[in-house]
Design an enzyme around this catalytic site. Sequence first.
Site, PDB file in Angstrom:
ATOM      1  N   ASP A  38     -29.065  10.879 -27.579  1.00  0.00           N
ATOM      2  CA  ASP A  38     -28.128  10.004 -28.272  1.00  0.00           C
ATOM      3  C   ASP A  38     -27.464   9.109 -27.249  1.00  0.00           C
ATOM      4  O   ASP A  38     -26.795   9.580 -26.327  1.00  0.00           O
ATOM      5  CB  ASP A  38     -27.067  10.828 -29.009  1.00  0.00           C
ATOM      6  CG  ASP A  38     -26.099   9.946 -29.762  1.00  0.00           C
ATOM      7  OD1 ASP A  38     -26.532   9.286 -30.715  1.00  0.00           O
ATOM      8  OD2 ASP A  38     -24.924   9.883 -29.369  1.00  0.00           O
ATOM      9  N   GLU A  64     -33.191   6.864 -30.880  1.00  0.00           N
ATOM     10  CA  GLU A  64     -32.942   6.133 -32.105  1.00  0.00           C
ATOM     11  C   GLU A  64     -33.298   4.672 -31.883  1.00  0.00           C
ATOM     12  O   GLU A  64     -33.053   4.132 -30.808  1.00  0.00           O
ATOM     13  CB  GLU A  64     -31.459   6.245 -32.434  1.00  0.00           C
ATOM     14  CG  GLU A  64     -31.152   6.196 -33.881  1.00  0.00           C
ATOM     15  CD  GLU A  64     -29.751   6.745 -34.156  1.00  0.00           C
ATOM     16  OE1 GLU A  64     -29.405   6.893 -35.317  1.00  0.00           O
ATOM     17  OE2 GLU A  64     -29.019   7.023 -33.192  1.00  0.00           O
ATOM     18  N   ASP A 117     -21.718  13.360 -30.333  1.00  0.00           N
ATOM     19  CA  ASP A 117     -22.960  12.866 -29.722  1.00  0.00           C
ATOM     20  C   ASP A 117     -24.011  13.971 -29.606  1.00  0.00           C
ATOM     21  O   ASP A 117     -25.205  13.731 -29.785  1.00  0.00           O
ATOM     22  CB  ASP A 117     -22.674  12.268 -28.332  1.00  0.00           C
ATOM     23  CG  ASP A 117     -21.741  11.073 -28.407  1.00  0.00           C
ATOM     24  OD1 ASP A 117     -21.678  10.438 -29.488  1.00  0.00           O
ATOM     25  OD2 ASP A 117     -21.057  10.776 -27.408  1.00  0.00           O
TER      26      ASP A 117
END
Length: 372
Positions: free
Chosen positions: A176, A260, A341
């Site tokens: 992340d 991501e 996170d």
Amino acid sequence: MKSIRTKLKLNNKQKTLLAQHAGYSRWVYNWGLSLWNAAYKDGYKPNARKLREVFTNHTKPLYPWMKNLSSRVYQYAFINLGEAFKRFFKGLGKYPKFKKKGRSDSFTIDNSGKLIELDGWSHKLPFIGVVKTYEPIEATTKKITISRQAGDWYLSCSYEFNGITTAKKTDVIGVDLGVKTLATLSDGKVFDSVRSYQKFEAKLSRCQYRNRNKIIGSANYKKAQLKIAKLHRKVANIRRNALHKLTTYLAKNHGSVVIEDLNVSGMLANHKLAKSIADQGFYEFRRQLEYKCQWYGSELVVVDRFFPSSKTCSNCGHVQDMPLNVRTYDCDYCGVSIDRDLNASINLRNAVGLTVNACGRSAADSSGGSRK
Ligand SMILES: [Zn+2]
């Protein structure tokens, strides 16, 4: 075959040595060209090999300074001259011109038949010695070309590409990318953010402010501009180093790296976030991760950006709203309390096997095998 070109980090002594070699290469090239022209005028049919013989046996001994420089350089100067004429005769290039000092200074060097190994941040080059680069590189090559552009020196070479597979500690890791931290990994490891801009911003704006009344083009103006440019470069270097450390660690130690697909342009529209994100260099992160995963034989999986990695509970799968300022995920359903996170990175790790967009192989393919 792939090729790389990267900037060299040099001390003054090395810069001088490189400039001498580039000068040597230019000298020989121009000497060869002028002799070629003269020989042609006299009705001979010159070629690069004959010229080199004349040079080696009759000209080189007259110039003792050449003995202090690598003899590979002049060999390549003749090769280059020969190739320039070949291109001209084929109609692919103009008639070869004399090289001017300061314009496309360059030379080529090899390891007398042995291979040159480039690995990491510093590299042992034949004759030149150890040089550093601003980014880690890996290549095995027969020859390298060193050239100067706008005062900086660059190394370039082509090499045969074959990925290296390293032993992987962990099978799948979720990453992340954050605003508060550079990255949080699903195994709990945290990479702190380098707030490079914030740190140097005050200094930078002070510099720019002081420069406001200076006459453009004046000596003082140029001095200040140089200082500003140096600060910018420093900021960029700090950031790049932090990212390289992170991306190398990820690609080297994990079978699959799940990130991501950040909608960076959308996020940049949010001004508060914009600076932070630009500072962390997400595009650069992705770029580095892509080629390093290839290097180290790992797989990069990019999860669709509509996947709610922050809003989903990594423990039970419950989805709830998570405003940006909320740093801890407190699940309304199962009661788990976990860093925001870390929660997101675990969700990314778990997303492998779900329907995601993968880079390279699809995530559905990669969910089989060893992880079952
Ligand atoms: Zn839960």
